[in-house]
Write a protein that holds these residues in place. Structure first.
Motif, short mmCIF file in Angstrom:
data_model
loop_
_atom_site.label_atom_id
_atom_site.label_comp_id
_atom_site.label_asym_id
_atom_site.label_seq_id
_atom_site.Cartn_x
_atom_site.Cartn_y
_atom_site.Cartn_z
N ASN A 1 -6.73 3.24 5.26
CA ASN A 1 -5.38 3.78 5.33
C ASN A 1 -4.41 2.73 5.90
N HIS A 2 -3.23 3.18 6.28
CA HIS A 2 -2.16 2.26 6.69
C HIS A 2 -2.54 1.43 7.92
N ASP B 1 -3.50 5.10 2.10
CA ASP B 1 -2.27 4.85 2.87
C ASP B 1 -1.29 5.99 2.63
N ALA C 1 0.12 -3.62 3.46
CA ALA C 1 0.61 -2.24 3.47
C ALA C 1 2.13 -2.17 3.38
N LEU D 1 -3.60 6.53 10.99
CA LEU D 1 -3.90 5.12 11.19
C LEU D 1 -5.29 4.97 11.78
N MET E 1 -3.82 -3.41 0.62
CA MET E 1 -3.47 -2.01 0.90
C MET E 1 -4.70 -1.13 0.82
N TRP F 1 1.82 9.55 10.07
CA TRP F 1 0.89 8.75 9.26
C TRP F 1 -0.45 8.66 9.97
N SER G 1 3.35 -3.73 7.07
CA SER G 1 4.20 -2.56 6.92
C SER G 1 5.64 -3.00 6.61
#
Length: 288
Positions: free
Chosen positions: A241-242, A212, A187, A258, A208, A256, A159
């Motif tokens: 996803n993230h 995301d 990500a 997760l 990634m 977000w 991140s």
């Protein structure tokens, strides 16, 4: 997660006195360029406006068992929420996997000694730049202590740590004595203002999920499509996803979504280990 790896916790000196940095403090009119700072604390809101020239960083060093002499090392960077309990578990898992392959891990804490709680939100670019010098301080420490060789240190971040990993490979960081052999950005924020005009000086792999919703995968796709002298590859995991690399129950954070993807996380770690072993890096976008 596995807890087989054990760490040595030390404090290392922060180094920021480089030509690419400035003595200008953070201001709301100049929130991002102030990331290139000669000050350990540079007056950002997350630092409550405090300015401090020198400082130290907490690091956790995981060396492979029975290692004799220098080994390849990965500097591991946390996300915008710092070394939370969940992030500590993730970094320990990463270290365990790497150690099992004879690779060391240095987990770098950018926030505790700055008394920063998190950097989630608009200051992402500022902290991506600030933390690049953190990463180089860790690289220098590993080389000075002869734990690794100068050409066998890699940077890996998640991140905001992934954004930092990208910044660390730009030509703006060329005034460091030593450079990272490659970057593994998980990500990251690939915002056009930060990345698309950047000149990268070494190989990069971006990992990634196509779902995301914290950092835009399309921007990272564009990043990987741009012709460059250094190889930049994006590996995009379908349905992820993230939160794909972190083994935790599905939840929302900052709006977000997760959730863990064990298949993607395992593939990512295998890809990183293979790249370190073979020193082979590809270009372009690969869907997995």
């Amino acid at each position: 997660m596995s807890t087989a790896a054990s760490a040595e916790q030390v404090r290392i000196p922060w180094k920021g006195d480089y030509p690419h940095n400035s003595i200008k403090h953070w201001s709301k009119d100049n929130p991002y360029d102030s990331g290139f700072s000669k000050n350990f604390k540079n007056g950002a809101p997350e630092e409550f406006g405090e300015v401090q020239k020198d400082g130290e960083l907490n690091v956790f060093i995981y060396s492979p068992k029975d290692a004799k002499g220098p080994v390849p090392f990965v500097v591991v960077l946390h996300g915008c929420d710092g070394l939370s309990t969940l992030t500590k578990e993730w970094t320990q898992h990463v270290a365990d996997v790497l150690n099992g392959q004879g690779i060391g891990a240095l987990v770098l804490d950018s926030f505790t000694t700055r008394y920063v709680d998190n950097s989630c939100g608009l200051a992402d670019l500022h902290w991506g730049r600030r933390r690049s010098d953190d990463a180089y301080s860790a690289l220098d420490y590993l080389i000075e202590k002869k734990l690794t060789k100068a050409d066998e240190v890699y940077v890996m971040g998640y991140s905001n740590g992934g954004t930092t990993a990208l910044v660390s490979m730009t030509s703006q960081e060329n005034d460091h004595r030593h450079r990272f052999a490659a970057a593994f950005a998980i990500a990251p924020g690939c915002s056009p203002s930060l990345q698309h005009s950047a000149r990268y000086t070494g190989p990069i792999i971006v990992f990634m999920g196509d779902h995301d919703d914290a950092n835009n995968p399309n921007w990272c796709e564009e990043l990987a499509k741009t012709k460059r002298s250094a190889p930049v590859q994006m590996i995009e995991y379908q349905g992820a996803n993230h939160g794909f690399p972190v083994n935790a129950p599905a939840h929302d954070f900052m709006g977000w979504h997760l959730s863990y993807s064990p298949a993607a996380e395992k593939d990512m770690m295998q890809t990183i280990i293979s790249a370190i072993r073979t020193k082979h890096f590809a270009k372009g976008i690969e869907i997995r």
